[in-house]
Every structure is written in C-alpha cells, then in structure tokens.
Design a protein around this motif. Structure first.
Motif, PDB file in Angstrom:
ATOM      1  N   LYS A 134       0.844  -1.193   0.000  1.00 22.62           N
ATOM      2  CA  LYS A 134       0.000   0.000   0.000  1.00 22.62           C
ATOM      3  C   LYS A 134       0.876   1.239   0.000  1.00 22.62           C
ATOM      4  CE  LYS A 134      -3.733  -0.409   2.681  1.00 22.62           C
ATOM      5  NZ  LYS A 134      -4.371  -0.271   4.033  1.00 22.62           N
ATOM      6  N   GLY A 135       0.762   2.038  -0.989  1.00 24.18           N
ATOM      7  CA  GLY A 135       1.544   3.261  -1.054  1.00 24.18           C
ATOM      8  C   GLY A 135       2.966   3.084  -1.524  1.00 24.18           C
ATOM      9  N   LEU A 136       3.333   1.854  -1.937  1.00 21.41           N
ATOM     10  CA  LEU A 136       4.697   1.634  -2.422  1.00 21.41           C
ATOM     11  C   LEU A 136       4.806   2.125  -3.861  1.00 21.41           C
ATOM     12  CD1 LEU A 136       7.315   0.015  -1.381  1.00 21.41           C
ATOM     13  CD2 LEU A 136       6.543  -1.749  -2.979  1.00 21.41           C
ATOM     14  N   PRO A 137       5.842   2.949  -4.172  1.00 27.67           N
ATOM     15  CA  PRO A 137       5.981   3.410  -5.547  1.00 27.67           C
ATOM     16  C   PRO A 137       6.078   2.223  -6.511  1.00 27.67           C
ATOM     17  CG  PRO A 137       7.536   4.510  -4.091  1.00 27.67           C
ATOM     18  CD  PRO A 137       6.870   3.448  -3.298  1.00 27.67           C
ATOM     19  N   ILE A 138       5.418   2.330  -7.630  1.00 23.21           N
ATOM     20  CA  ILE A 138       5.342   1.220  -8.583  1.00 23.21           C
ATOM     21  C   ILE A 138       6.742   0.785  -9.013  1.00 23.21           C
ATOM     22  CG2 ILE A 138       4.557   0.514 -10.890  1.00 23.21           C
ATOM     23  CD1 ILE A 138       2.035   2.104 -10.373  1.00 23.21           C
ATOM     24  N   ALA A 139       7.631   1.759  -9.288  1.00 18.29           N
ATOM     25  CA  ALA A 139       8.983   1.443  -9.767  1.00 18.29           C
ATOM     26  C   ALA A 139       9.734   0.608  -8.737  1.00 18.29           C
ATOM     27  CB  ALA A 139       9.754   2.728 -10.047  1.00 18.29           C
ATOM     28  N   HIS A 140       9.541   0.986  -7.476  1.00 19.65           N
ATOM     29  CA  HIS A 140      10.244   0.255  -6.426  1.00 19.65           C
ATOM     30  C   HIS A 140       9.743  -1.174  -6.341  1.00 19.65           C
ATOM     31  CE1 HIS A 140      12.840   0.160  -2.917  1.00 19.65           C
ATOM     32  NE2 HIS A 140      11.882  -0.544  -2.284  1.00 19.65           N
TER      33      HIS A 140
END
Lengths: 238, 350
Positions: free
Chosen positions: A195-201
């Motif tokens: 939840k809320g993790l940047p997609i790229a990461h």
C-alpha cells in the motif's frame, strides 16, 4: 526358552530373525533371540579435546564426579535421566554412543547455572551442556534448529551475491523448515507494505527476486569469505 | 659404656634420620643394614622423583646417606643383621650376623616395609604378561628416561595404573590402605606424560586418597595439566588381546557397564606389606607385632615411638604404611626418645 524380560533390555541390543536356520536346524521365531553384550570396548581418546574446543566445554577435564551439578540441577528435578555428571564422565572417556542415546534431552538445559555456581572444580557444567548440544547439531546427530537453518540460508546468500534478498531468505527458510509459503501474517504484512509503495520500487523488488543481482565487484569475495569461515571452524573443532 | 650409644636397625629414610639425630645430640650411633647399600627402599628399588619434593631419590636420599657416612660418631655395619639381643633398656648387647657385637643403651627399629608382591594377585597378569609392571618398575623406567613396552619396545599409546594392588583387599589379608599409592600414581602419570606426550594415562581407582596438600599438587595437577583420566572401576582381570596388547576387564561403576579396554602397559600400584622379616625381628628384639604384622606401637600419647619393649623404639614404615617425609620426621622423633630416655637413666644413676 523364550526371553521374558526383554523390557529390561535396550531394543537395539535385541537380535531376532523371523526365520533362521543354523547348521541345518530351524530356529525361526523367538528361539533365535540373541542379546548383544553391554560391554564398553574402547574409549575415544580425542573426544574430550573435541568438546573442549567448543565454547563452554573448556574445563570438562577437571571433573572428578562429585555429582554436585546433577544434585543442583533444575532439569534433574524434573527428569532423573537428565544427569550432567554422567554426561561429563562420558565426554571425558569419549563414550559417544552412550551420549548419543541422550541426544533428545541434553539440549533441555535451561542455563540456570546452579551447577556452575556449585561446582568445586570450576568445570562449568552448563557450558558443557551447551558444547555437547552444539557438537550434536554440527555432527548432524540432532536436527538443525530453525535459527541455525535461517543463519545458514542468510550466510549462503551473502557468499553467493554479497547481499541478501529478504523475500528469498524467507521463502527458502520456510521451505527448509517445512512451513507453508503462504502464511496469514505474511500476506497481511505484504498487503500493508504494498500500500503506497511506488510502482517502480515494487517492480525492482520483483526483478531482484527473479534475477538476484550481485553486489558490485563482489568477484571472489564470497569464496574467500567462505574459505575463511571454514578455516576458523576447522581450527576450533578439527 | 653402653649408655652413650644407640643401635639403629635399618638405613632407610627413618633410620638415617634417627642416626643423624642421635649423633647431633652428642651420642653415638651404630647402624646395622641387612643390604650392602644404604638408603632403604627409595634407593634399593630405584625410585624416580620423590613425592612431594619432586627431587630425584638418588639425590635426596643420597644426601641423607652421605650425612651419616661422613659422621665420625656413626659406625655402619652393611650386609649384616642383628641375630640376638641381650640385656635391658640402658644396657643392651646385640650380636650381629657378621660376628661382631654391639653394646647400646637403646635400639631404634627403622626396619621399614616390603613391597607387595603382585604375583599374589595373578588375575592382574603380573608375571604372566611382560607389559604388566609394578609402580617400582615403572619408576625405574621413568628414571631411565624412556617409556616403552618391555615386550617389544614400542611406545605405548595407553598406559593404565591400577590402584590398591595389595591394599584394601580382604581376599589376600591386606586390610589396610597403603596411604601413598594414590599420590605416587598421580605423580607417575605426570612423569609418563612428560617423557612420552603421545601416551594417554588412565588410573583405575576405588577412591582417591591424595590427602592433605597432595590434593591439588598431585591429583588436580595430573588431571588438569597432564590429562590423566581417572576411571572408577576395580579391575577384575587383565588378559591378552591377541594382537600384542592387554585387555583390562572390569566394571565402570559410574556408567554401570562392563568394560574391556585395550592397553599397552598395565601398572600395578603396589602397596606396602609389613617387612617380610618382621616375624624374625619380633623374635630377636622381643617386640610385639600388631594384627596386620607391622611393629606394634606403644601407647602413643606419652610413649611416642615406643614398642612393646622398654628401650626399643620404632619409626616410619615399620609401624605401618608411611610416606618418606613422615618416616623422616618419625626417625627424628625416635632418636629424640632414645637419647632422652638414656639421658634420664644417667641422671637417675648419678
């Protein structure tokens, strides 16, 4: 005549064959029951030094068998089979077969150290219990503990890549310890993390899980590290 | 003049001390020793390093011998025995086997002991197997400086010492503890390890009696620094293994299991018997023997070093198993008693 008191004899000493013919005489069934002798045939002269090479076992050679350790032992009060005095004696003479018979209880030492405080020869019996447990684990006499399995998985990844991949450590640890890969707490943990993790990461994490990159210029560092650890172990325990 | 002379029988540690102390007090001493060499058991049996000083026997006892030999007030008869003793306290006449006669006011019996003969415990293999030795033989090997199996000269991987051989054994009428074998064996184990580091030494015991200050200096040290293994078992039998080694059979009383362990050398820690000549000594000197056959001790508190006959004193291992140090102390005490009583007799007469 059949042997009626088999209950008094250790299972491994009873030899029985369903069918056996000796010199043309059929001695099938309980007629051929044999008991192997209890005689101790030799000592392992190097075993004491082996246990002394483990942390805690250094003073085992000082024991003169007064029994203060067993007498003061918390575990002995629960189970008279738990007898540090006896195991120290077996260690000193190198009677490893006898020690291995108690492999399932030696590790139960609770480290209360009453024995350490009462020992008149400063043998540190609690340390000897730990040394014996470690020896048994290392020799594969007892199963590896979960924490050792985890440590080994962790170290193996370091050797190979110079870094760990958390999810891979966890996955392999579960596999080796026979736990399901999908566990309720882990699912919940991952959900919250995503939840809320940047997609790229997130994508990078996924890629790392599949390809497991090495630390930059890791080269032969892993091999060297592994060789060093092995050398240190051999220097300590032979 | 007989009242200025003390007859000392036996030239071991206690006798040598008695003679030296008699002359130091201004009296004369006559020594009678049945062997041709002075020094007693430590010299005759070739002991290695002594307990507890760690000095070589030939050096330490050698000094005692020299002191007496150099003493103009001591007359020495070697290779001689007392065959007859006439008279009473203050006025004895002893006839010697060499034909001489000695006039003396008092007699000190420093007649010592005899080593137990291991042949009397045949189950432990002495006399049957070449590699079964006694502590005295092992001491001689240590003194010679090389540990090897007598059978073929190989360096032993393992040596065991069996304690209480000829002691604490009702079977053979030895109901006493020989007192010093535990300490001597612990010391011997260290000497073996020192000369032959690849040899492991085991001591089979019933109890360990390294009393007093011997505890840490010998028992603990041999266990902690020299890795001697102490195993609680009284051995039942020593047999041959068939491949040139010896098998030691017994029960390990702490494991409650029978053991049959291979060894290269088995050493008997032999005890102290009463001097084999004690029946003769008892008859010649008219002194009683106690129930085990040692010289009977008089009431000890006010008649120290006394025997059952007035004017005859004793000391050291003649009374029972004794250490060298205590034999020396008792030799000095016996000399003190002898010259003291002679002095009192002279005072009374004048």
């Amino acid at each position: 005549m059949a042997i009626h008191e088999k209950s008094l004899i250790e299972d491994e000493r009873l030899l029985e064959h369903d069918s056996l013919v000796v010199d043309g005489v059929d001695v099938s069934g309980h007629w051929n029951t044999m008991i192997t002798p209890r005689t101790i045939k030799d000592y392992d002269d190097d075993f004491e030094a082996k246990i002394q090479s483990y942390v805690g076992g250094e003073n085992v050679h000082r024991c003169w068998q007064c029994g203060s350790c067993t007498n003061s032992c918390t575990m002995y009060a629960q189970n008279v089979q738990f007898n540090p005095r006896y195991w120290i004696y077996l260690t000193r003479l190198g009677l490893t077969d006898e020690l291995i018979k108690d492999k399932d209880i030696i590790w139960q030492c609770v480290s209360c150290n009453k024995c350490t405080n009462i020992c008149p020869k400063d043998v540190k019996p609690e340390g000897v219990m730990k040394a014996l447990s470690h020896w048994m684990e290392e020799e594969g006499i007892t199963e590896k503990s979960p924490s050792r399995i985890f440590d080994e998985e962790f170290a193996d990844q370091i050797y190979a890549h110079g870094r760990i991949e958390d999810s891979k450590v966890l996955k392999n640890f579960f596999k080796k310890t026979g736990q399901p890969l999908v566990q309720g707490w882990l699912v919940e943990f991952s959900k919250r993390m995503m939840k809320g993790l940047p997609i790229a990461h997130g994508m990078r994490m996924g890629l790392n899980l599949v390809f497991t990159p090495k630390t930059k210029s890791w080269g032969k560092t892993g091999e060297v590290l592994q060789a060093y650890v092995r050398e240190q172990k051999e220097a300590a325990h032979g | 003049m007989t009242q200025d002379t003390v007859l000392v029988v036996g030239a071991g540690p206690s006798g040598l001390t008695a003679a030296a102390n008699v002359t130091a007090a201004g009296y004369k001493a006559v020594m009678v020793e049945k062997e041709d060499t002075l020094g007693g058991a430590p010299i005759l049996s070739g002991y290695a390093k002594l307990v507890p000083s760690g000095e070589w026997a030939k050096d330490a006892i050698g000094r005692m011998v020299k002191r007496v030999e150099d003493d103009a007030s001591v007359t020495i008869h070697k290779g001689a025995k007392v065959t007859k003793l006439d008279g009473d306290a203050g006025n004895f006449t002893a006839t010697l086997s060499n034909g001489e006669s000695v006039a003396a006011g008092a007699v000190v019996l420093a007649t010592g002991f005899t080593h137990f003969d291991s042949i009397n415990k045949p189950e432990w293999g002495f006399g049957t197997f070449e590699d079964v030795l006694t502590t005295t033989q092992m001491e001689q090997m240590v003194a010679a400086g090389k540990i090897a199996c007598p059978s073929d000269g190989r360096v032993p991987e393992r040596v065991c010492i069996l304690l209480c051989v000829g002691s604490r054994d009702r079977q053979i009428g030895r109901e006493w503890c020989s007192k010093i074998c535990c300490t001597v064996s612990a010391n011997l184990a260290m000497e073996i390890k020192e000369l032959s580091p690849e040899t492991d030494v085991f001591i089979y015991y019933m109890d360990i009696r390294t009393y007093g200050l011997y505890e840490d200096k010998f028992y603990w040290k041999s266990q902690e620094e020299f890795k001697t293994k102490f195993v609680k078992a009284r051995i039942a039998e020593v047999t041959a293994s068939g491949d040139g080694r010896l098998l030691v059979k017994g029960e390990d009383t702490l494991v409650k299991r029978p053991i049959v362990i291979p060894f290269d050398i088995v050493v008997h820690a032999i005890g102290m018997d009463p001097n084999a000549d004690n029946p003769e000594i008892s008859q010649v000197f008219g002194v009683g023997l106690e129930k085990h056959g040692f010289i009977e001790r008089a009431e000890h508190y006010t008649n120290t070093c006394g025997t059952t006959r007035r004017g005859i004193y004793s000391c050291g291992a003649a009374y029972g198993p004794e250490t060298i140090d205590d034999s020396i102390a008792q030799g000095a005490a016996a000399a003190g008693r002898a010259v003291g009583d002679l002095h009192a007799l002279v005072q009374k007469a004048s």
